[in-house]
Design a protein around this motif. Structure first.
Motif, PDB file in Angstrom:
ATOM      1  N   PRO A  53       0.800  -1.220   0.000  1.00  0.00           N
ATOM      2  CA  PRO A  53       0.000   0.000   0.000  1.00  0.00           C
ATOM      3  C   PRO A  53       0.835   1.273   0.000  1.00  0.00           C
ATOM      4  O   PRO A  53       1.939   1.323   0.564  1.00  0.00           O
ATOM      5  CB  PRO A  53      -0.786  -0.113   1.317  1.00  0.00           C
ATOM      6  N   MET A  54       0.286   2.324  -0.614  1.00  0.00           N
ATOM      7  CA  MET A  54       0.886   3.660  -0.594  1.00  0.00           C
ATOM      8  C   MET A  54      -0.199   4.661  -0.212  1.00  0.00           C
ATOM      9  O   MET A  54      -1.291   4.648  -0.793  1.00  0.00           O
ATOM     10  CB  MET A  54       1.480   4.002  -1.959  1.00  0.00           C
ATOM     11  N   ALA A  55       0.081   5.493   0.789  1.00  0.00           N
ATOM     12  CA  ALA A  55      -0.919   6.428   1.301  1.00  0.00           C
ATOM     13  C   ALA A  55      -0.198   7.552   2.042  1.00  0.00           C
ATOM     14  O   ALA A  55       1.030   7.581   2.106  1.00  0.00           O
ATOM     15  CB  ALA A  55      -1.896   5.711   2.230  1.00  0.00           C
ATOM     16  N   ARG A  56      -0.971   8.458   2.612  1.00  0.00           N
ATOM     17  CA  ARG A  56      -0.344   9.568   3.334  1.00  0.00           C
ATOM     18  C   ARG A  56       0.226   9.133   4.688  1.00  0.00           C
ATOM     19  O   ARG A  56       1.268   9.609   5.103  1.00  0.00           O
ATOM     20  CB  ARG A  56      -1.348  10.700   3.535  1.00  0.00           C
ATOM     21  N   SER A  57      -0.471   8.242   5.366  1.00  0.00           N
ATOM     22  CA  SER A  57      -0.079   7.892   6.734  1.00  0.00           C
ATOM     23  C   SER A  57       0.002   6.391   6.925  1.00  0.00           C
ATOM     24  O   SER A  57      -0.509   5.610   6.114  1.00  0.00           O
ATOM     25  CB  SER A  57      -1.098   8.460   7.730  1.00  0.00           C
ATOM     26  N   ALA A  58       0.621   5.988   8.045  1.00  0.00           N
ATOM     27  CA  ALA A  58       0.672   4.569   8.395  1.00  0.00           C
ATOM     28  C   ALA A  58      -0.737   4.036   8.638  1.00  0.00           C
ATOM     29  O   ALA A  58      -1.044   2.891   8.296  1.00  0.00           O
ATOM     30  CB  ALA A  58       1.539   4.376   9.625  1.00  0.00           C
ATOM     31  N   GLU A  59      -1.592   4.860   9.231  1.00  0.00           N
ATOM     32  CA  GLU A  59      -2.966   4.427   9.481  1.00  0.00           C
ATOM     33  C   GLU A  59      -3.689   4.131   8.170  1.00  0.00           C
ATOM     34  O   GLU A  59      -4.361   3.103   8.028  1.00  0.00           O
ATOM     35  CB  GLU A  59      -3.728   5.504  10.268  1.00  0.00           C
ATOM     36  N   ASP A  60      -3.537   5.024   7.189  1.00  0.00           N
ATOM     37  CA  ASP A  60      -4.170   4.809   5.883  1.00  0.00           C
ATOM     38  C   ASP A  60      -3.631   3.537   5.226  1.00  0.00           C
ATOM     39  O   ASP A  60      -4.382   2.756   4.627  1.00  0.00           O
ATOM     40  CB  ASP A  60      -3.938   6.008   4.971  1.00  0.00           C
ATOM     41  N   CYS A  61      -2.315   3.311   5.322  1.00  0.00           N
ATOM     42  CA  CYS A  61      -1.709   2.098   4.766  1.00  0.00           C
ATOM     43  C   CYS A  61      -2.255   0.852   5.463  1.00  0.00           C
ATOM     44  O   CYS A  61      -2.465  -0.184   4.833  1.00  0.00           O
ATOM     45  CB  CYS A  61      -0.188   2.138   4.913  1.00  0.00           C
ATOM     46  N   ALA A  62      -2.474   0.949   6.765  1.00  0.00           N
ATOM     47  CA  ALA A  62      -2.981  -0.193   7.531  1.00  0.00           C
ATOM     48  C   ALA A  62      -4.352  -0.621   7.023  1.00  0.00           C
ATOM     49  O   ALA A  62      -4.647  -1.820   6.928  1.00  0.00           O
ATOM     50  CB  ALA A  62      -3.044   0.151   9.016  1.00  0.00           C
ATOM     51  N   TYR A  63      -5.199   0.344   6.699  1.00  0.00           N
ATOM     52  CA  TYR A  63      -6.525   0.012   6.155  1.00  0.00           C
ATOM     53  C   TYR A  63      -6.399  -0.780   4.855  1.00  0.00           C
ATOM     54  O   TYR A  63      -7.109  -1.767   4.638  1.00  0.00           O
ATOM     55  CB  TYR A  63      -7.338   1.287   5.904  1.00  0.00           C
ATOM     56  N   LEU A  64      -5.490  -0.363   3.982  1.00  0.00           N
ATOM     57  CA  LEU A  64      -5.330  -1.051   2.703  1.00  0.00           C
ATOM     58  C   LEU A  64      -4.635  -2.401   2.884  1.00  0.00           C
ATOM     59  O   LEU A  64      -4.960  -3.370   2.194  1.00  0.00           O
ATOM     60  CB  LEU A  64      -4.562  -0.169   1.713  1.00  0.00           C
ATOM     61  N   MET A  65      -3.694  -2.491   3.826  1.00  0.00           N
ATOM     62  CA  MET A  65      -3.039  -3.775   4.099  1.00  0.00           C
ATOM     63  C   MET A  65      -4.051  -4.808   4.579  1.00  0.00           C
ATOM     64  O   MET A  65      -3.928  -6.008   4.279  1.00  0.00           O
ATOM     65  CB  MET A  65      -1.925  -3.609   5.132  1.00  0.00           C
ATOM     66  N   ASN A  66      -5.058  -4.378   5.332  1.00  0.00           N
ATOM     67  CA  ASN A  66      -6.097  -5.313   5.775  1.00  0.00           C
ATOM     68  C   ASN A  66      -6.812  -5.955   4.594  1.00  0.00           C
ATOM     69  O   ASN A  66      -7.309  -7.075   4.692  1.00  0.00           O
ATOM     70  CB  ASN A  66      -7.118  -4.602   6.670  1.00  0.00           C
TER      71      ASN A  66
END
Length: 492
Positions: free
Chosen positions: A215-228
């Motif tokens: 995943p690529m996103a602005r924040s680690a939290e945003d990346c975590a959502y996509l990693m799920n």
């Protein structure tokens, strides 16, 4: 609402589920921004507006009924290396310019099940070979922070789309740094998972033992959502590992920075090409983590000088094997009026592949040829094992390893760096792929030209949760991940 693109993924999901706005409104907002801004950035190869709005309408029905998956109705951009059913999938190459995939990659299929809305397919270096996104049949992508600079590569379109707020997050792939380096150049968070964590089925192959989606996103939290969504075993991919998957979102605060042992490889901070601004920003971020309770431990990674030559034997060798299927016969570009079969092969490949891809195929074919296979390819695989052992020894005394993601900030478009200069720019990222380890980029400031700088944290196998958690906590204490380029502040 004119500022929907400024919302985090969590805020988007909350807004959609509480009916503050619909998925159609959110999707149309991004489509308007793409139409208004992407003529300057050139992050998209294909925009799927009609399909996106249909998916958004379907998401709104599910949202209204209740019990929708968490990400239902959230838009996403896919790197054009992931097969998408009924949509052109090019890998940034002329040879696949007319290829309409008959099926979805597992990552794309999982996104559909999760309710994600596909905005389109984004630009990349041809067959993921490059570090600038200039090696694309569709032209160069610009860095939203400075349109005269590259966004990095090969996932440069993914990085630029997110950095310009033309998608809230995007898929990328990383064979030797192709998520982490563009994330660094564009001021984003980007995670390269452990090899085998994300399915490679339907992801067009460059080097099969090195490629990994993330995943690529602005924040680690945003990346975590996509990693799920992205993570998990896939029976269709023989390299996918059957191992329990964490809930990356709920684990964001699971790792305490206090007491975390961060390894500092002394070899990494003495590299000749390391830019002074990059070194300073990375060291400042490490001091911040130290203030938060982490312990910095100097370590040795003695195989550092072997990274580049080892990678640039193994990766081209695998590319040579993988790309032999593009022969002008079964699908893809075919030359006009071939005189015989040999002419068909030669001209289809020489006209269909770009210069960088041809160069790597030739290097790989040479390394695999009779008389050189043992001397080059086999020896490189032996050195690869030594590189892996070097990391495993380091992890006996530290929890994560810190490094710059790139020795410099973004290059100028058209800088025409030599292959050697370009390949040496990957020195901090290549070893992670050779060893199959996970690593993450976090934005940690800017150089004197206001171009973003990235910190790379490398973890032991299957430690994606730990990496996301450490970066998330760093991002709670800093605001680098919230900074936006001027072009991202424009309203469509």
């Amino acid at each position: 609402m004119t500022d929907l693109h400024r919302l985090s993924i969590r805020e988007m999901t909350e807004g959609l589920n509480s009916a503050q706005f619909s998925s159609r409104e959110l999707t149309q907002h991004y489509l308007n921004r793409i139409a208004h801004i992407d003529t300057q950035v050139h992050s998209y190869i294909t925009v799927t507006a009609e399909q996106a709005l249909a998916q958004a309408d379907a998401a709104d029905v599910v949202l209204k009924a209740g019990n929708a998956p968490v990400l239902t109705g959230v838009p996403i951009a896919h790197k054009d290396i992931f097969c998408t059913q009924g949509i052109k999938t090019t890998a940034g190459s002329k040879i696949l310019d007319n290829f309409i995939s008959p099926y979805d990659a597992t990552v794309v299929a999982k996104g559909k099940v999760a309710g994600l809305v596909t905005l389109g397919k984004v630009n990349m270096d041809e067959f993921a070979m490059g570090s600038t996104s200039e090696n694309s049949f569709y032209g160069a992508t610009a860095n939203p922070w400075n349109l005269s600079h590259v966004p990095g590569g090969s996932s440069g379109g993914s990085a630029a789309a997110v950095a310009a707020d033309l998608a809230p997050f995007a898929t990328g792939t990383d064979t030797g740094g192709s998520i982490r380096q563009p994330a660094s150049f564009c001021g984003l968070t980007g995670l390269k998972p452990t090899y085998g964590r994300v399915s490679r089925f339907g992801m067009i192959a460059y080097a099969s033992s090195l490629d990994q989606g993330g995943p690529m996103a602005r924040s680690a939290e945003d990346c975590a959502y996509l990693m799920n969504v992205m993570a998990g075993h896939d029976a269709k991919d023989s390299t996918s590992v059957e191992k329990d998957v964490d809930n990356y979102v709920t684990n964001l605060n699971a790792t305490s920075v206090k007491g975390l042992r961060i390894g500092i490889p002394k070899q990494y901070f003495n590299v000749a090409g390391l830019d002074a601004d990059v070194k300073a920003r990375v060291e400042e971020s490490l001091r911040k983590l130290e203030e938060m309770g982490a312990t910095l431990v100097e370590i040795d990674l003695n195989m550092t000088e072997s990274y580049v030559p080892t990678y640039y034997l193994i990766a081209p060798a695998e590319a040579s094997s993988n790309l032999q299927r593009y022969d002008g016969v079964r699908y893809g570009y075919r030359c006009e009026n071939p005189v015989d079969l040999t002419d068909l092969y030669k001209r289809s490949r020489s006209e269909g592949f770009g210069k960088e891809v041809q160069q790597r195929i030739l290097i790989g074919t040479y390394a695999l040829s009779a008389g050189y296979y043992d001397a080059y390819y086999v020896k490189a695989q032996k050195v690869r094992r030594l590189i892996q052992q070097d990391f495993l020894k380091a992890f006996e005394s530290v929890d994560v390893i810190a490094a710059p993601s790139s020795p410099t900030t973004a290059y100028k478009i058209g800088a025409n760096l030599s292959p050697t200069e370009m390949y040496l720019g990957d020195i901090y990222t290549l070893a992670v792929n050779l060893a199959g380890l996970p690593a993450i980029n976090a934005p940690v400031g800017f150089d004197h030209n206001n171009l973003p700088v990235g910190l790379q944290l490398i973890g032991n196998y299957w430690s994606e949760s730990q990496l996301l958690s450490v970066v998330h906590q760093y991002q709670q204490a800093t605001d680098w991940h919230t900074k936006r380029a001027a072009i991202a502040e424009e309203n469509a």
